[in-house]
Design a protein around this motif. Structure first.
Motif, PDB file in Angstrom:
ATOM      1  N   TYR A  87       0.872  -1.177   0.000  1.00 21.78           N
ATOM      2  CA  TYR A  87       0.000   0.000   0.000  1.00 21.78           C
ATOM      3  C   TYR A  87       0.903   1.218   0.000  1.00 21.78           C
ATOM      4  O   TYR A  87       1.852   1.294   0.784  1.00 21.78           O
ATOM      5  N   ARG A  88       0.609   2.167  -0.882  1.00 19.32           N
ATOM      6  CA  ARG A  88       1.471   3.335  -1.033  1.00 19.32           C
ATOM      7  C   ARG A  88       0.641   4.594  -1.258  1.00 19.32           C
ATOM      8  O   ARG A  88      -0.328   4.574  -1.997  1.00 19.32           O
ATOM      9  N   VAL A  89       1.041   5.680  -0.600  1.00 20.76           N
ATOM     10  CA  VAL A  89       0.456   6.998  -0.839  1.00 20.76           C
ATOM     11  C   VAL A  89       1.492   7.797  -1.631  1.00 20.76           C
ATOM     12  O   VAL A  89       2.653   7.906  -1.219  1.00 20.76           O
ATOM     13  N   ASN A  90       1.078   8.327  -2.783  1.00 20.84           N
ATOM     14  CA  ASN A  90       1.966   9.054  -3.684  1.00 20.84           C
ATOM     15  C   ASN A  90       1.559  10.519  -3.749  1.00 20.84           C
ATOM     16  O   ASN A  90       0.370  10.835  -3.845  1.00 20.84           O
ATOM     17  N   THR A  91       2.545  11.393  -3.716  1.00 15.98           N
ATOM     18  CA  THR A  91       2.302  12.822  -3.866  1.00 15.98           C
ATOM     19  C   THR A  91       3.172  13.343  -5.002  1.00 15.98           C
ATOM     20  O   THR A  91       4.398  13.236  -4.934  1.00 15.98           O
ATOM     21  N   GLN A  92       2.542  13.860  -6.023  1.00 21.03           N
ATOM     22  CA  GLN A  92       3.253  14.495  -7.140  1.00 21.03           C
ATOM     23  C   GLN A  92       3.105  15.997  -6.927  1.00 21.03           C
ATOM     24  O   GLN A  92       2.018  16.544  -7.060  1.00 21.03           O
ATOM     25  N   PHE A  93       4.187  16.657  -6.519  1.00 16.96           N
ATOM     26  CA  PHE A  93       4.118  18.082  -6.190  1.00 16.96           C
ATOM     27  C   PHE A  93       3.973  18.955  -7.437  1.00 16.96           C
ATOM     28  O   PHE A  93       3.265  19.951  -7.433  1.00 16.96           O
ATOM     29  N   ASN A  94       4.676  18.584  -8.479  1.00 14.08           N
ATOM     30  CA  ASN A  94       4.613  19.284  -9.766  1.00 14.08           C
ATOM     31  C   ASN A  94       5.188  18.338 -10.810  1.00 14.08           C
ATOM     32  O   ASN A  94       5.312  17.148 -10.534  1.00 14.08           O
TER      33      ASN A  94
END
Length: 128
Positions: A87-94
């Motif tokens: 399980y993974r939470v991904n954040t693409q800032f830009n």
């Protein structure tokens, strides 16, 4: 190693992908203190379920659940099942920077002995 994925469902905020991989190893000497089988083959197949929680311009927050199962065949030791879940939470800032945080649980077999692994995943990436 050969691995691939195929997108089964592609919606604006949801993706479902089929995953597959094969790992093959051959070694000449098994009289070493580390895991070095004469021949080892691992087949895996699974699914990755990814959902976008929030998107605004270039910023994206998503989470993914991945499950894979397969078969590990080792010369002189037979075959056994292997599996892993992540399980993974991904954040693409830009378009240049991203970060992720997750957890992984896996079961592998080495010389007939089953081993379980739980790992915390964290990372930060960028391109210049």
């Amino acid at each position: 190693r050969v691995a691939g994925e195929h997108r089964l469902v592609n919606l604006l905020s949801y993706d479902l992908k089929a995953l597959g991989s094969i790992d093959v190893a051959r070694n000449k000497d098994d009289a070493v203190s580390y895991f070095s089988p004469l021949r080892s083959t691992v087949w895996r197949a699974g699914l990755r379920n990814e959902h976008t929680l929030f998107r605004r311009y270039d910023f994206t927050l998503s989470h993914a659940l991945t499950g894979r199962a397969g078969l590990h065949d080792q010369k002189n030791f037979g075959s056994a099942t292997v599996w892993d879940f992540e399980y993974r939470v991904n954040t693409q800032f830009n378009d240049r920077f991203l970060a992720y945080l997750g957890i992984n649980r896996a079961s592998n077999v080495y010389d007939v002995d089953r081993e379980y692994r739980t790992a915390i995943l964290a990372g930060f990436g960028g391109r210049f």
